[in-house]
Design a protein around this motif. Structure first.
Motif, PDB file in Angstrom:
ATOM      1  N   SER A 320       0.821  -1.223  -0.035  1.00 21.54           N
ATOM      2  CA  SER A 320      -0.033   0.085  -0.085  1.00 21.54           C
ATOM      3  C   SER A 320       0.898   1.222  -0.038  1.00 21.54           C
ATOM      4  N   PHE A 321       0.168   2.452  -0.181  1.00 18.90           N
ATOM      5  CA  PHE A 321       1.041   3.691  -0.398  1.00 18.90           C
ATOM      6  C   PHE A 321       1.702   3.922   0.976  1.00 18.90           C
ATOM      7  N   SER A 322       0.831   3.798   1.937  1.00 19.34           N
ATOM      8  CA  SER A 322       1.456   4.129   3.293  1.00 19.34           C
ATOM      9  C   SER A 322       2.470   3.207   3.778  1.00 19.34           C
ATOM     10  N   ASP A 323       2.327   1.836   3.511  1.00 12.95           N
ATOM     11  CA  ASP A 323       3.410   1.005   3.855  1.00 12.95           C
ATOM     12  C   ASP A 323       4.727   1.211   3.106  1.00 12.95           C
ATOM     13  N   MET A 325       5.745   4.258   2.015  1.00 10.28           N
ATOM     14  CA  MET A 325       6.409   5.594   2.426  1.00 10.28           C
ATOM     15  C   MET A 325       6.949   5.152   3.838  1.00 10.28           C
ATOM     16  N   ALA A 326       6.444   4.310   4.429  1.00 15.83           N
ATOM     17  CA  ALA A 326       6.826   3.967   5.847  1.00 15.83           C
ATOM     18  C   ALA A 326       8.403   3.241   5.878  1.00 15.83           C
TER      19      ALA A 326
END
Length: 510
Positions: A320-323, A325-326
């Protein structure tokens, strides 16, 4: 008392190395060496020494464009490793490898082979091989110390005999008034340390030979302790494995790695002017590589690869995008120990440079070199090893020695000049391979996620074994002036030693 241009110029590095080996703590050891260098330079004036450390040391090395490019490359590779792990690509590759690699020896040889393939640059090699092969070596209970050794031993020793590499480019730049690339090619058969290091890894892997502290690490790994008793806090922070979020497949690791390799090569030749035609309208790949700026090329190539990997993972819905970026901060955090050690190592080198250590070394070599012609290659090998070990830089070492070798031997014996150039490169690589303040040693530890000083202490007996054999070969090469005879002698001695160690191990286990 003056410390500049004398033996005292090497003392800060020697103090840092000795303290690191005694205390097992590299950060404070490097810093103490830095402070001693600054005090020597300023005549023990505390305020001036502090200013020298901060302005001429830390700020200077961190504002140097080459160093910044290497740090960017480190951070990007850290992020790439985090992405590969979180996507599940590393896990999938490990599962695939476990089905196709059936033995511990196979895992060791696969790691060696992958290290040989990544020959374009030692920095690139150190971190890429570690991130890809860790799941495989872990499965077959290979200690992180052994993994770090193979990574380190297939970094500089491979690059120094690869005509298309950043190292070849550096060497050719140090040979003024000569065809540097041609001399580099002629010197390859005489680079005994690199050749025997490759053979040593293959032989010890197939014969299952371990000795010294490495044997203790491998015995512990067989019982499930891959880290040989490293502190638990290290395993939970610097050496932790990220939680896997994605349903990654083997291709989700292979595609980013291929992109990284290809784009880094393109970045290197771009920095060397390959895409800018010369006056006759031609683009020369070899010349572009010889003019390449490793810092710029690797930074650009790795950043392009990172962008493509992120886009690929998002489009394929691997993460996912959030993962995704993390992983940016996670990868950066994982590289902080290596970055800190590198920064201190560079600062220590700046202190040594300000004390004009090269002036002292140059005067010693030039005044004594011509009186020992026959055994000159062996002496050059030892000089290169000592200087490189003390300063932590192989490039700086053969940058000092090669011009001297060319200057002294060009008119006396061109063939001996080639042997001397090779001995300078081999000795520099050996010292760099062993030195705890070497950047490639530091990054090999990071790539294997192994405690740095554990890596240094476990690989030292292996590197010294190969170096002693190489030293004998350089004595013979100076006499016969032929690469084949010393090579045969070296191979015989190497296998005689290994069979003796095998017999000793079998007797101990009986």
């Amino acid at each position: 008392m003056t410390f500049v241009g004398t033996f005292w110029a090497l003392v800060p590095a020697l103090v840092a190395i000795i303290l690191a080996l005694i205390t097992k703590e590299v950060y404070s050891s490097l810093f103490i060496g830095i402070v001693i260098g600054a005090l020597f330079f300023t005549g023990f004036q505390p305020v001036a020494a502090f200013d020298h450390v901060v302005n001429d040391g830390l700020i200077s090395v961190l504002s140097d464009s080459y160093n910044v490019g290497i740090l960017i490359f480190l951070v990007v590779l850290g992020i790439m490793v985090s992405l590969l792990n979180k996507s599940g690509g590393s896990r999938a590759f490990g599962e695939w490898a476990s089905k196709n690699i059936k033995t511990k020896a196979g895992a060791l040889l696969a790691t060696w082979f992958f290290g040989v393939l990544i020959f374009v640059d030692d920095y690139f090699n150190c971190l890429t091989v570690g991130s890809v092969m860790r799941p495989v070596t872990d499965k077959y209970k290979i200690s992180r110390a052994k993994l770090a050794y193979i990574i380190d031993a297939t970094a500089a020793p491979v690059c120094i005999i690869a005509p298309i590499s950043s190292w070849a480019a550096a060497v050719t730049g140090f040979v003024e008034g000569e065809d540097g690339l041609s001399l580099f090619m002629k010197a390859i058969p005489y680079n005994y340390y690199a050749i025997f290091t490759m053979l040593f890894i293959v032989a010890t892997s197939l014969m299952a030979i371990n000795y010294g502290k490495m044997k203790k690490c491998e015995d512990a790994a067989e019982n499930g302790d891959l880290f040989y008793g490293q502190q638990v806090v290290n395993r939970e922070t610097s050496y932790r494995e990220e939680k896997i979020f994605g349903p990654g497949k083997v291709k989700d690791l292979v595609i980013p790695i291929i992109a990284l390799v290809v784009l880094c090569v393109i970045g290197l030749i771009y920095s060397g002017g390959f895409f800018t035609a010369d006056s006759e309208g031609y683009n020369n790949f070899i010349i572009a590589f010889s003019n390449a700026d490793a810092s710029v090329g690797l930074a650009m190539g790795s950043m392009f690869a990172l962008i493509l990997t992120i886009i690929y993972y998002l489009v394929k819905r691997v993460l996912s995008f959030s993962d995704t970026m993390a992983c940016l901060t996670e990868g950066f955090k994982n590289m902080v120990p290596a970055i800190l050690i590198l920064t201190f190592a560079w600062t220590l080198k700046a202190m040594i440079d300000s004390l004009e250590a090269t002036t002292f070394i140059d005067s010693i070599v030039r005044s004594n070199v011509s009186s020992m012609i026959t055994i000159l290659p062996a002496i050059i090998f030892l000089l290169g090893a000592g200087i490189s070990f003390a300063t932590g830089t192989s490039w700086g070492t053969f940058g000092i020695l090669i011009p001297i070798v060319v200057y002294v031997l060009k008119a006396i014996d061109p063939n001996l000049m080639i042997i001397g150039i090779s001995a300078a490169m081999a000795g520099s690589v050996f010292g760099d391979h062993c030195s705890p303040i070497s950047d490639t040693t530091i990054m090999s530890s990071a790539g294997a996620q192994c405690e740095h000083l554990l890596h240094v202490s476990t690989q030292l007996p292996y590197a010294i074994t190969v170096a002693l054999i190489s030293f004998v070969c350089y004595i013979i090469a100076g006499i016969v002036k032929n690469p084949i005879v010393p090579l045969i002698v070296g191979v015989v001695v190497l296998f005689a030693f290994l069979f003796a160690m095998k017999g000793k191990t079998n007797k101990a286990n009986a």
